[in-house]
Design a protein around this motif. Structure first.
Motif, PDB file in Angstrom:
ATOM      1  N   LYS A   1     -10.613  -4.811   7.937  1.00 34.75           N
ATOM      2  CA  LYS A   1      -9.782  -4.098   6.968  1.00 34.75           C
ATOM      3  C   LYS A   1     -10.645  -3.699   5.773  1.00 34.75           C
TER       4      LYS A   1
ATOM      5  N   ASP B   1      -3.999  -8.427  -2.578  1.00 37.80           N
ATOM      6  CA  ASP B   1      -2.533  -8.418  -2.444  1.00 37.80           C
ATOM      7  C   ASP B   1      -1.880  -7.964  -3.754  1.00 37.80           C
TER       8      ASP B   1
ATOM      9  N   VAL C   1     -10.812  -2.034   1.957  1.00 37.20           N
ATOM     10  CA  VAL C   1     -10.003  -1.870   0.760  1.00 37.20           C
ATOM     11  C   VAL C   1     -10.424  -0.548   0.122  1.00 37.20           C
TER      12      VAL C   1
ATOM     13  N   ARG D   1      -5.230   0.149  -1.366  1.00 41.20           N
ATOM     14  CA  ARG D   1      -4.567   0.044  -0.068  1.00 41.20           C
ATOM     15  C   ARG D   1      -5.585  -0.498   0.933  1.00 41.20           C
ATOM     16  N   ARG D   2      -5.067  -1.099   1.985  1.00 35.65           N
ATOM     17  CA  ARG D   2      -5.915  -1.573   3.078  1.00 35.65           C
ATOM     18  C   ARG D   2      -5.861  -0.541   4.198  1.00 35.65           C
ATOM     19  N   GLU D   3      -7.013  -0.299   4.791  1.00 27.26           N
ATOM     20  CA  GLU D   3      -7.105   0.626   5.924  1.00 27.26           C
ATOM     21  C   GLU D   3      -7.967  -0.016   7.000  1.00 27.26           C
TER      22      GLU D   3
ATOM     23  N   GLU E   1      -2.647  -4.316  -4.479  1.00 23.84           N
ATOM     24  CA  GLU E   1      -1.890  -3.477  -3.536  1.00 23.84           C
ATOM     25  C   GLU E   1      -0.419  -3.395  -3.960  1.00 23.84           C
TER      26      GLU E   1
ATOM     27  N   THR F   1      -6.670   3.596  -4.697  1.00 27.03           N
ATOM     28  CA  THR F   1      -5.777   4.749  -4.701  1.00 27.03           C
ATOM     29  C   THR F   1      -6.137   5.631  -5.901  1.00 27.03           C
TER      30      THR F   1
ATOM     31  N   GLY G   1       0.073  -0.787  -6.357  1.00 35.14           N
ATOM     32  CA  GLY G   1      -0.271   0.553  -5.904  1.00 35.14           C
ATOM     33  C   GLY G   1      -1.658   1.004  -6.326  1.00 35.14           C
TER      34      GLY G   1
END
Length: 146
Positions: free
Chosen positions: A94, A74, A96, A83-85, A77, A99, A80
């Motif tokens: 999910k 968290d 991780v 990100r979770r996908e 994220e 980026t 930045g």
């Protein structure tokens, strides 16, 4: 025991030396991470993200509860850095993903580990190659239960 002693070191001596080097390297890593506003655990998460990783796998790598990983992710994220996908094979999972900014930050953390770089700089090419080969041989046995 000096480096020139021909006596074979005991496993205990090897373990103590590995522990001392590991502790010093971790301290150097944590200091470089702090310079970028990261905790050592947040930086460790970034360092593990060579590709997408499920949250549960991160918890296993960090040897902690999945709820702890949620809080760490968290915070990363929110900055930045990750990100979770959804996992393409199982949308309930999910992953991780680091980026571009997250990959850049962990690259800079590793570059700024001055004590570690300084120690490695004392090795010549042959010693570096030998050390790399020895560590590569040890790694599978050390990571088999991870």
């Amino acid at each position: 025991m000096s480096a020139t002693t021909s006596e074979t070191p005991t496993k205990l001596q090897l373990l103590e030396l590995l522990a001392a080097i590991g502790t010093a390297q971790w301290r150097d890593f944590a200091a470089a991470a702090a310079h970028h506003g990261l905790t050592s655990t947040q930086a460790k998460v970034l360092a593990q993200l060579g590709g997408p990783l499920p949250m549960r796998a991160l918890a296993t790598l960090l040897v902690c509860d999945a709820l702890n990983v949620t809080g760490i992710v968290d915070r990363l994220e929110a900055r930045g850095l990750v990100r979770r996908e959804p996992d393409p094979a199982d949308r309930r999972v999910k992953n991780v993903v680091a980026t571009d900014e997250g990959r850049d930050v962990i690259r800079r953390v590793r570059e700024e580990m001055q004590a570690t770089h300084g120690a490695l700089d004392t090795l010549g090419a042959e010693d570096s190659t030998t050390l790399y080969g020895l560590l590569a041989r040890l790694r599978p046995g050390m990571e088999k239960d991870a």
